[in-house]
Design a protein around this motif. Structure first.
Motif, PDB file in Angstrom:
ATOM      1  N   UNK A 178     -53.222 -34.511 -14.074  1.00  0.00           N
ATOM      2  CA  UNK A 178     -52.982 -33.577 -15.248  1.00  0.00           C
ATOM      3  C   UNK A 178     -52.964 -34.663 -16.406  1.00  0.00           C
ATOM      4  N   UNK A 179     -52.334 -35.731 -16.330  1.00  0.00           N
ATOM      5  CA  UNK A 179     -52.138 -36.575 -17.518  1.00  0.00           C
ATOM      6  C   UNK A 179     -53.677 -36.967 -17.927  1.00  0.00           C
ATOM      7  N   UNK A 180     -54.502 -37.637 -16.939  1.00  0.00           N
ATOM      8  CA  UNK A 180     -55.824 -38.087 -17.015  1.00  0.00           C
ATOM      9  C   UNK A 180     -56.600 -36.745 -17.525  1.00  0.00           C
ATOM     10  N   UNK A 181     -56.613 -35.679 -17.019  1.00  0.00           N
ATOM     11  CA  UNK A 181     -57.398 -34.647 -17.403  1.00  0.00           C
ATOM     12  C   UNK A 181     -57.182 -34.247 -19.102  1.00  0.00           C
ATOM     13  N   UNK A 182     -55.803 -34.332 -19.094  1.00  0.00           N
ATOM     14  CA  UNK A 182     -55.466 -33.775 -20.249  1.00  0.00           C
ATOM     15  C   UNK A 182     -55.905 -34.733 -21.397  1.00  0.00           C
ATOM     16  N   UNK A 183     -55.834 -36.016 -21.186  1.00  0.00           N
ATOM     17  CA  UNK A 183     -56.288 -37.113 -22.329  1.00  0.00           C
ATOM     18  C   UNK A 183     -57.798 -36.781 -22.456  1.00  0.00           C
ATOM     19  N   UNK A 184     -58.520 -36.559 -21.373  1.00  0.00           N
ATOM     20  CA  UNK A 184     -60.192 -36.443 -21.283  1.00  0.00           C
ATOM     21  C   UNK A 184     -60.429 -35.226 -22.142  1.00  0.00           C
ATOM     22  N   UNK A 185     -59.647 -34.141 -21.778  1.00  0.00           N
ATOM     23  CA  UNK A 185     -60.193 -33.189 -22.572  1.00  0.00           C
ATOM     24  C   UNK A 185     -59.891 -33.137 -24.151  1.00  0.00           C
ATOM     25  N   UNK A 186     -58.865 -34.029 -24.548  1.00  0.00           N
ATOM     26  CA  UNK A 186     -58.548 -34.276 -25.933  1.00  0.00           C
ATOM     27  C   UNK A 186     -59.972 -35.160 -26.498  1.00  0.00           C
ATOM     28  N   UNK A 187     -60.094 -36.276 -25.590  1.00  0.00           N
ATOM     29  CA  UNK A 187     -61.504 -36.979 -26.220  1.00  0.00           C
ATOM     30  C   UNK A 187     -62.659 -36.166 -26.195  1.00  0.00           C
ATOM     31  N   UNK A 188     -62.804 -35.417 -25.120  1.00  0.00           N
ATOM     32  CA  UNK A 188     -64.247 -34.622 -25.211  1.00  0.00           C
ATOM     33  C   UNK A 188     -64.373 -33.590 -26.331  1.00  0.00           C
ATOM     34  N   UNK A 189     -63.090 -32.871 -26.587  1.00  0.00           N
ATOM     35  CA  UNK A 189     -63.288 -31.868 -27.681  1.00  0.00           C
ATOM     36  C   UNK A 189     -62.699 -32.288 -29.122  1.00  0.00           C
ATOM     37  N   UNK A 190     -62.793 -33.764 -29.121  1.00  0.00           N
ATOM     38  CA  UNK A 190     -62.113 -34.090 -30.677  1.00  0.00           C
ATOM     39  C   UNK A 190     -63.274 -33.934 -31.507  1.00  0.00           C
ATOM     40  N   UNK A 191     -62.800 -33.372 -32.644  1.00  0.00           N
ATOM     41  CA  UNK A 191     -63.841 -33.057 -33.436  1.00  0.00           C
ATOM     42  C   UNK A 191     -64.146 -34.428 -34.559  1.00  0.00           C
TER      43      UNK A 191
END
Length: 51
Positions: free
Chosen positions: A38-51
């Motif tokens: 969950x930590x890895x997926x959370x950070x990956x999500x932030x990096x993916x959807x970073x504007x």
């Protein structure tokens, strides 16, 4: 690399706390793996959807 290590650290901490509270190794391992993923997926999500 820091994200990977942070996920491992959080997973290990979660597993250790779970083991300390329940004394069940299987449950502690499962909690550690879930926390790390969950930590890895959370950070990956932030990096993916970073504007």
């Amino acid at each position: 690399m820091p994200v990977f290590l942070a996920g491992l650290l959080l997973g290990g901490l979660s597993g250790a706390v779970t083991y300390g509270l329940t004394a069940d190794g299987h449950l502690a391992g499962l909690a550690g793996v879930i926390a790390a993923v969950l930590a890895w997926l959370g950070v990956a999500t932030l990096l993916l959807f970073d504007d």
